[in-house]
Structures are given as structure tokens and as C-alpha cells.
Design a protein around this motif. Structure first.
Motif, mmCIF file in Angstrom:
data_model
loop_
_atom_site.group_PDB
_atom_site.id
_atom_site.type_symbol
_atom_site.label_atom_id
_atom_site.label_comp_id
_atom_site.label_asym_id
_atom_site.label_seq_id
_atom_site.Cartn_x
_atom_site.Cartn_y
_atom_site.Cartn_z
ATOM 1 N N MET A 212 0.852 -1.177 0.000
ATOM 2 C CA MET A 212 0.000 0.000 0.000
ATOM 3 C C MET A 212 0.899 1.242 0.000
ATOM 4 O O MET A 212 1.865 1.322 0.749
ATOM 5 C CB MET A 212 -0.901 -0.022 1.239
ATOM 6 C CG MET A 212 -1.759 1.205 1.381
ATOM 7 S SD MET A 212 -2.869 1.183 2.820
ATOM 8 C CE MET A 212 -3.861 -0.244 2.474
ATOM 9 N N LYS A 213 0.545 2.208 -0.799
ATOM 10 C CA LYS A 213 1.300 3.457 -0.854
ATOM 11 C C LYS A 213 1.033 4.289 0.394
ATOM 12 O O LYS A 213 -0.040 4.211 0.989
ATOM 13 C CB LYS A 213 0.903 4.254 -2.094
ATOM 14 C CG LYS A 213 1.291 3.590 -3.392
ATOM 15 C CD LYS A 213 0.881 4.428 -4.566
ATOM 16 C CE LYS A 213 1.239 3.729 -5.860
ATOM 17 N NZ LYS A 213 0.797 4.488 -7.024
ATOM 18 N N GLU B 15 -2.108 6.388 0.428
ATOM 19 C CA GLU B 15 -3.325 5.597 0.636
ATOM 20 C C GLU B 15 -3.501 5.282 2.133
ATOM 21 O O GLU B 15 -4.612 5.366 2.654
ATOM 22 C CB GLU B 15 -3.266 4.296 -0.167
ATOM 23 C CG GLU B 15 -3.279 4.507 -1.660
ATOM 24 C CD GLU B 15 -2.995 3.234 -2.448
ATOM 25 O OE1 GLU B 15 -3.436 3.164 -3.604
ATOM 26 O OE2 GLU B 15 -2.334 2.314 -1.913
ATOM 27 N N LEU B 16 -2.397 4.944 2.771
ATOM 28 C CA LEU B 16 -2.434 4.701 4.206
ATOM 29 C C LEU B 16 -2.824 5.972 4.961
ATOM 30 O O LEU B 16 -3.633 5.933 5.888
ATOM 31 C CB LEU B 16 -1.075 4.189 4.692
ATOM 32 C CG LEU B 16 -0.906 3.932 6.182
ATOM 33 C CD1 LEU B 16 -1.987 3.007 6.716
ATOM 34 C CD2 LEU B 16 0.483 3.378 6.454
ATOM 35 N N ASN C 78 -6.839 -3.783 7.176
ATOM 36 C CA ASN C 78 -6.148 -3.565 5.914
ATOM 37 C C ASN C 78 -4.845 -4.359 5.813
ATOM 38 O O ASN C 78 -4.031 -4.119 4.925
ATOM 39 C CB ASN C 78 -5.877 -2.072 5.718
ATOM 40 C CG ASN C 78 -7.146 -1.321 5.373
ATOM 41 O OD1 ASN C 78 -7.587 -1.335 4.234
ATOM 42 N ND2 ASN C 78 -7.766 -0.698 6.365
ATOM 43 N N LEU D 133 -2.223 -4.446 7.791
ATOM 44 C CA LEU D 133 -1.019 -3.681 8.115
ATOM 45 C C LEU D 133 -0.511 -4.031 9.504
ATOM 46 O O LEU D 133 -1.299 -4.265 10.416
ATOM 47 C CB LEU D 133 -1.331 -2.186 8.049
ATOM 48 C CG LEU D 133 -1.874 -1.692 6.715
ATOM 49 C CD1 LEU D 133 -2.439 -0.299 6.854
ATOM 50 C CD2 LEU D 133 -0.787 -1.733 5.660
#
Length: 117
Positions: free
Chosen positions: A1-2, A5-6, A62, A64
Motif C-alpha cells: 500500500m502506498k 493511501e495509508l 487492511n 497492516l
């Protein structure tokens, strides 16, 4: 994820918990520790913990990893390290004292919602 975006996920999550004076600081232009800092505050310990808990849940949803979370029990300044984005959730009394926005005033910033005091 960029990282941007995060950043969007984090900001949306803390806005939903009614965090106040949300600001992002683009750190990658002045430091190599992270891409963004997100700074916000809650009005009491319960709200500060609720904001941090919501960020933790959004991270897990997500896929993460949270690198580190500190200060949850005291709920005066909770730091949540998601590597590319580091979130600082302050109790409103502590935010003015530490004044991270001033410390990193050279970083490009973006305000969300209310203006920073």
C-alpha cells in the motif's frame, strides 16, 4: 500500500472518531524516519483511547502491521507507528505543550476540518 493511501485510511478513521484539529505533516522531505506524521487530539482519555483503538482496528482490517504503539494506558499522548505513517493522538492538554507542528514547521502540512490552534 502506498503511503498516501495509508494516510487517507488513517485520516478517515480518526475523523470518524471525532478527533480534533487533524493535521498531516509530510515528513519524507525533511526526514527519513517516515513519510507522514498525523497529529490530532481528543478531549479526554476515553476519546484518545477510542481514536487509537480505531486506528489499530483499521490497520488490522487492511493487513497492516503496527510497528509500535505507546502511551495507550495513560492516554495523554499515544504514538502509533505504521512505518510509512506515524500517528500522534494527544489529549488536548498535552498537544499544546508538545506542539509537534511547531517543531516540524518546515514540513509541508495539510489541515483536515478545524484549524489548528
Amino acid at each position: 500500500m502506498k503511503s498516501n493511501e495509508l494516510l487517507d485510511i488513517v485520516v478517515n478513521t480518526i475523523e470518524n472518531k471525532k478527533a480534533e484539529d487533524i493535521i498531516s505533516l509530510k515528513m519524507n522531505e525533511i526526514s527519513d524516519m517516515t513519510d507522514y506524521f498525523v497529529v490530532c487530539h481528543g478531549n479526554n482519555e476515553r476519546q484518545v483511547q477510542s481514536i487509537a483503538r480505531a486506528v489499530k482496528e483499521a490497520a488490522h482490517e487492511n493487513g497492516l502491521n503496527i510497528k509500535r504503539m505507546e502511551g495507550f494506558n495513560e492516554a495523554r499522548w499515544i504514538l502509533i507507528d505504521l512505518a510509512d505513517v506515524v500517528i500522534h493522538v494527544f489529549h488536548k492538554d498535552e498537544r499544546n505543550y508538545y506542539n509537534l507542528e511547531k517543531l516540524y514547521q518546515d514540513a509541508p502540512s495539510k489541515n483536515y476540518g478545524q484549524a489548528v490552534h
